[in-house]
Design a protein around this motif. Sequence first.
Motif, PDB file in Angstrom:
ATOM      1  N   ASP A 142      -7.848 -27.702   1.614  1.00 21.26           N
ATOM      2  CA  ASP A 142      -7.045 -27.900   2.827  1.00 21.26           C
ATOM      3  C   ASP A 142      -7.621 -27.055   3.967  1.00 21.26           C
ATOM      4  O   ASP A 142      -8.269 -26.036   3.717  1.00 21.26           O
ATOM      5  CB  ASP A 142      -5.599 -27.479   2.533  1.00 21.26           C
ATOM      6  N   GLU A 143      -7.367 -27.500   5.190  1.00 27.55           N
ATOM      7  CA  GLU A 143      -7.895 -26.823   6.395  1.00 27.55           C
ATOM      8  C   GLU A 143      -9.415 -26.712   6.311  1.00 27.55           C
ATOM      9  O   GLU A 143     -10.015 -25.696   6.644  1.00 27.55           O
ATOM     10  CB  GLU A 143      -7.244 -25.442   6.584  1.00 27.55           C
ATOM     11  N   THR A 196      -0.399 -31.563   3.867  1.00 27.37           N
ATOM     12  CA  THR A 196      -0.305 -30.606   2.766  1.00 27.37           C
ATOM     13  C   THR A 196       0.789 -31.033   1.777  1.00 27.37           C
ATOM     14  O   THR A 196       0.584 -30.997   0.562  1.00 27.37           O
ATOM     15  CB  THR A 196      -0.024 -29.195   3.323  1.00 27.37           C
TER      16      THR A 196
HETATM   17 MG   LIG Z   1      -1.243 -28.555   6.297  1.00 32.71          MG
END
Ligand SMILES: [Mg+2]
Length: 376
Positions: free
Chosen positions: A162-163, A52
Amino acid sequence: MKNKSVSNPFIVSGFVSKKYFCDRETELDHLLDNVSNGRNVVLYSWRRMGKTSLIRCFFSQLERTNKAETLYIDLMPSRNMEEAIQAIARAIHNKYKRTTRGLSENLVRMLAQLGFSISFDPMSGYPKVEVGLNQLAPPEHSLQALGQFLAKRKKQVVIAIDEFQQITHYPDVSAEAVFRGWMQSFPQLRLIFSGSHRKMMQSMFSEQNRPFYKSTQLLDLKPIRSENYGRFIQKHFLANGMVIEKHHTKDIYLWSRGQTYTIQLVCNKLFGMRRDVTDTSLKQVYDEIIEQEKHVFFHYSKLLTNTQWAVLKAVAQSEPLTQPQSQEFISRYRLGAASTVATALKMLTDKELVVQEDDHYFVHDVLLARWLQKTG
Ligand SMILES: [Mg+2]
Ligand SMILES: Nc1ncnc2c1ncn2[C@@H]1O[C@H](COP(=O)(O)OP(=O)(O)OP(=O)(O)O)[C@@H](O)[C@H]1O
């Protein structure tokens, strides 16, 4: 964010500025090369390695150099396709809501047509994007409209999701296919898919029968090199009139297994002592960190069966373990029947509590591993 000064240079949450960001030069070049040449990227790694933050750092460079407009979407809290689309709509709205004439009318109209309601939060005064009373448009339709909005921007748009492994849990069976379709519909958008479940991300993009098969460039984020991290640590201590010896930075790196978050945490605490680092202060910090996490570890133990917990502990205490099925391992830790151990190990690896790399098994969470090693 530029030149923001902080009281402790070892940041433990998020990205502040390049000054406090260690290395990742090759990865930043690699991302830029992919984005500039029309390739989409999958970024994956073991937990807390810095995915991230790398995206944040990359995006801040793109924005600063005016190379692209960036959009960061976190799917972690999403449980289904509707929530994923809501997260995307919200990110777009937050990014583009302010034009010279106030709220962007086209954007608001488009979101309303898709079934979102835009209201003003009376507390903050900021607009909120929520699912309205009307049903949301079908996922493909919504994504298409959002994609068109982004594709019409004059500048290159780079989107990080993200994720992304979250989509494999959605009850909507076709989530992968829907996203793949979206990517194909908008070749002018650049996408970075990132995820913290390494195995899931790998299989989503490299299994032949999955929609995303061979559609993107895979970037496996490895630990920062020990020498580079060592130099970064020493530089920040020295700049603040404190000394940390090279053998201490090496020790931190090994104890943390090269995991960025743990290294940052150890250094943050050491730095907080505001004195030269010694063997004693280092040990004190290690103990303190493990002690603080104790409650989380107890929680883990409640979620596992006795055998699973015993196997987890045995894996930690044998790190690096190569043969968890061997009789020697099973009898040394009195784990019982080989088949029970195998079942427990499978559960632990499926959940990525135990992970495997280059024939070695280890407990994924470094701090949990260190705690289990201490508990004898
Ligand atoms: Mg992350
Ligand atoms: N290159 C770096 N230099 C200094 N600190 C970093 C760097 N990369 C990450 N960090 C720090 O390490 C921690 C973990 O980073 P980050 O959250 O980006 O990892 P992640 O891989 O996204 O984790 P997760 O698997 O939980 O999603 C954060 O506290 C961040 O501030």
